[in-house]
Design a protein around this motif. Structure first.
Motif, mmCIF file in Angstrom:
data_model
loop_
_atom_site.group_PDB
_atom_site.id
_atom_site.type_symbol
_atom_site.label_atom_id
_atom_site.label_comp_id
_atom_site.label_asym_id
_atom_site.label_seq_id
_atom_site.Cartn_x
_atom_site.Cartn_y
_atom_site.Cartn_z
ATOM 1 N N GLU A 68 -4.453 -7.946 4.961
ATOM 2 C CA GLU A 68 -4.974 -8.999 4.092
ATOM 3 C C GLU A 68 -6.481 -8.868 3.912
ATOM 4 O OE1 GLU A 68 -1.772 -12.612 4.968
ATOM 5 O OE2 GLU A 68 -3.644 -12.480 6.130
ATOM 6 N N GLU B 264 -4.500 -4.660 -4.540
ATOM 7 C CA GLU B 264 -3.100 -4.349 -4.278
ATOM 8 C C GLU B 264 -2.360 -5.569 -3.742
ATOM 9 O OE1 GLU B 264 -5.627 -2.880 -2.815
ATOM 10 O OE2 GLU B 264 -5.701 -0.765 -3.431
ATOM 11 N N SER B 265 -1.073 -5.642 -4.061
ATOM 12 C CA SER B 265 -0.234 -6.703 -3.502
ATOM 13 C C SER B 265 0.080 -6.381 -2.045
ATOM 14 C CB SER B 265 1.071 -6.808 -4.298
ATOM 15 O OG SER B 265 1.856 -5.639 -4.124
ATOM 16 N N MET B 266 0.592 -7.385 -1.305
ATOM 17 C CA MET B 266 0.965 -7.130 0.085
ATOM 18 C C MET B 266 2.061 -6.076 0.160
ATOM 19 S SD MET B 266 0.636 -7.435 3.295
ATOM 20 C CE MET B 266 -0.607 -8.739 3.398
ATOM 21 N N GLN C 74 2.470 -3.532 -1.790
ATOM 22 C CA GLN C 74 1.819 -2.228 -1.964
ATOM 23 C C GLN C 74 1.065 -1.822 -0.705
ATOM 24 O OE1 GLN C 74 -0.331 -3.412 -5.545
ATOM 25 N NE2 GLN C 74 0.833 -1.898 -6.751
ATOM 26 N N ARG C 75 0.440 -2.781 -0.054
ATOM 27 C CA ARG C 75 -0.308 -2.469 1.163
ATOM 28 C C ARG C 75 0.647 -2.097 2.306
ATOM 29 N NH1 ARG C 75 -5.594 -6.541 1.033
ATOM 30 N NH2 ARG C 75 -6.066 -6.138 -1.164
#
Length: 220
Positions: free
Chosen positions: A69, A75-77, A79-80
């Protein structure tokens, strides 16, 4: 992404991770992973791969999610988490995937990792993947395996929240998987538990604490 910060998070399973924000000394192990194994069997009744799901402990998961975070970028979570999975897969490739498969006393060569994914499961980070055998092996009682971190920094435990932590796919109905729990010497347990977070356990000690997955086939 900020690569330095991301690497600190994705260094999980390298054997040298230090929990972010932890200041007090802890005895070995410093975290755990609940895992499940699915044995993949082909139409010739040969074992071709082990599908595994590793669920990080709650504190470990929280640390990783907070780190993700905090990474800068849009990037979205999801994607991460996907990028984290790439890092974990790359790290595992240098460590024999922490997976050891045996035919009797002989350790078998592994192939490669495939079809991996990383997701949140009840607020815990779960990494699932398939590791193939270099050569398919006949389904037999001689085949067994262990999953462990050699330094015992992280403890691997079969998931006791699932009815079948070991499953066989495409195997004969008379065959099933069983867990043989480790039974290390009490003196070894005492010695390892006394090692704090700044100390190093002897390499390979994790094997002594590792449960063993086995295949049992009843004669027809």
């Amino acid at each position: 992404m900020n690569s330095r910060r991301f690497w600190r998070v994705s260094a999980l399973l390298t054997g040298g991770i230090m929990w972010l924000g932890t200041t007090s000394a802890m005895a070995h192990p410093h975290g755990w992973i609940d895992y499940r194994v699915t044995v993949m069997v082909d139409d010739q009744q040969r074992v071709t791969a082990l599908e595994q799901s590793w669920k990080m402990d709650p504190f470990q998961s929280l640390t990783m999610v907070e780190g993700l975070e905090g990474v800068t970028g849009g990037e979205s979570m999801a994607q991460r988490l996907d990028a984290l999975g790439h890092e974990i897969a790359a790290n595992l490739a240098t460590q024999h995937y922490l997976t050891h498969v045996y035919d009797g006393e002989q350790e078998l060569a592994l192939g490669h990792i495939e079809d991996y994914t990383t997701r949140l499961n009840d607020n815990r980070v779960e990494f699932s993947f398939i590791v193939t055998l270099a050569e398919p092996q006949p389904l037999s009682d001689a085949l067994h395996w262990q999953v462990y971190d050699g330094t015992y920094f992280i403890e691997f435990l079969y998931d006791d929240q699932t009815e079948q932590p070991i499953e066989l796919v495409n195997a004969p109905s008379q065959c099933h998987g069983e867990v043989v729990h480790a039974d290390p010497d009490p003196a070894v347990v005492a010695g390892v538990s006394a090692i704090d977070v700044t100390g190093d356990a002897p390499d390979g000690i994790g094997k002594l604490f590792s449960d063993t997955g086995v295949i049992k086939c009843q004669k027809p």
